[in-house]
Design a protein around this motif. Structure first.
Motif, PDB file in Angstrom:
ATOM      1  N   ALA A 193       0.840  -1.205   0.000  1.00  8.26           N
ATOM      2  CA  ALA A 193       0.000   0.000   0.000  1.00  8.26           C
ATOM      3  C   ALA A 193       0.871   1.250   0.000  1.00  8.26           C
ATOM      4  N   CYS A 194       1.929   1.225   0.784  1.00 15.11           N
ATOM      5  CA  CYS A 194       2.850   2.364   0.794  1.00 15.11           C
ATOM      6  C   CYS A 194       3.529   2.528  -0.553  1.00 15.11           C
ATOM      7  N   LYS A 195       3.880   1.423  -1.195  1.00 15.81           N
ATOM      8  CA  LYS A 195       4.488   1.494  -2.527  1.00 15.81           C
ATOM      9  C   LYS A 195       3.489   2.058  -3.533  1.00 15.81           C
ATOM     10  N   GLU A 196       2.242   1.633  -3.445  1.00 17.10           N
ATOM     11  CA  GLU A 196       1.214   2.127  -4.361  1.00 17.10           C
ATOM     12  C   GLU A 196       0.988   3.625  -4.172  1.00 17.10           C
ATOM     13  N   ILE A 197       1.001   4.081  -2.931  1.00 17.81           N
ATOM     14  CA  ILE A 197       0.852   5.511  -2.657  1.00 17.81           C
ATOM     15  C   ILE A 197       2.062   6.265  -3.194  1.00 17.81           C
ATOM     16  N   ASN A 198       3.249   5.679  -3.029  1.00 18.83           N
ATOM     17  CA  ASN A 198       4.483   6.325  -3.474  1.00 18.83           C
ATOM     18  C   ASN A 198       4.559   6.422  -4.998  1.00 18.83           C
ATOM     19  N   VAL A 199       4.099   5.402  -5.714  1.00 21.54           N
ATOM     20  CA  VAL A 199       4.124   5.427  -7.178  1.00 21.54           C
ATOM     21  C   VAL A 199       3.217   6.537  -7.691  1.00 21.54           C
ATOM     22  N   GLY A 200       2.094   6.726  -7.062  1.00 17.97           N
ATOM     23  CA  GLY A 200       1.197   7.824  -7.413  1.00 17.97           C
ATOM     24  C   GLY A 200       0.239   7.470  -8.528  1.00 17.97           C
ATOM     25  N   GLY A 201      -0.230   8.478  -9.217  1.00 19.12           N
ATOM     26  CA  GLY A 201      -1.228   8.280 -10.253  1.00 19.12           C
ATOM     27  C   GLY A 201      -2.621   8.410  -9.665  1.00 19.12           C
ATOM     28  N   HIS A 202      -3.602   8.257 -10.529  1.00 20.89           N
ATOM     29  CA  HIS A 202      -4.990   8.363 -10.070  1.00 20.89           C
ATOM     30  C   HIS A 202      -5.395   7.078  -9.358  1.00 20.89           C
ATOM     31  N   ARG A 203      -5.840   7.248  -8.127  1.00 23.21           N
ATOM     32  CA  ARG A 203      -6.402   6.132  -7.367  1.00 23.21           C
ATOM     33  C   ARG A 203      -7.757   6.588  -6.877  1.00 23.21           C
TER      34      ARG A 203
END
Length: 177
Positions: free
Chosen positions: A104-114
């Protein structure tokens, strides 16, 4: 006797169970949308880490719900023998939840539209990592004092009662002549 840990672990167990069920529902919905190729949905979005995060979120939620069932049995019995299954399943559920938190932290760090549903799953997984750790520490609080839980040093646990027989005699082959 041992009511401090039991009274604190019960509500935390219920809170974790509800949160794991919410994560299971939202993560399953998001994974279904991802598998169907419907990432254009306004409340979904995602990036390269999304599929791995969702798989581990669903796995953590299922293991968390299963560990809460074992924990409910332990809260009801509050004995050393029920502590083993509750503690071991909760430890594994916490480890998988911590892995999902890392993703989840990696997904937040990668960014983009979520989308908002994906953000809800991320937030709940991060919160569950810490509440599950608190629950796990409450389960093991009996190490320090029997006030907090079933004592690990229970002297009469596993010892046979009167009339059991000679404890030195283990059985085996006997010669009767």
């Amino acid at each position: 006797m041992a009511t401090v840990g039991r009274n604190a672990a019960g509500p935390l167990l219920f809170l974790n169970l509800v949160m794991y069920l919410i994560v299971l529902g939202f993560a399953s919905w998001c994974l279904n949308r991802f598998i169907n190729g419907q990432t254009y949905h306004p409340s979904f979005g995602g990036n390269g880490a999304t599929v791995f995060f969702l798989i581990f979120a669903v796995l953590a939620a299922v293991m968390g719900v299963a560990s809460k069932l074992a924990g409910a049995s332990h809260i009801r019995a509050w004995r050393n023998d029920s502590l083993a299954s509750a503690a071991s399943s909760s430890t594994i559920a916490w480890a998988v939840t911590a892995l999902a938190m890392g993703l989840a932290c990696k997904e937040i760090n990668v960014g983009g539209h979520r989308g908002w549903r994906l953000k809800v799953v991320e937030a709940f997984i991060i919160i569950l990592t810490f509440t599950q750790l608190c629950y796990l520490l409450l389960l093991h609080a009996g190490v320090f004092s029997s006030r907090y839980g079933p004592g690990y040093r229970d002297p009469d646990y596993g010892v046979g009662g009167p009339g059991i027989g000679d404890p030195a005699h283990k059985g085996g082959t006997a010669s009767w002549i």
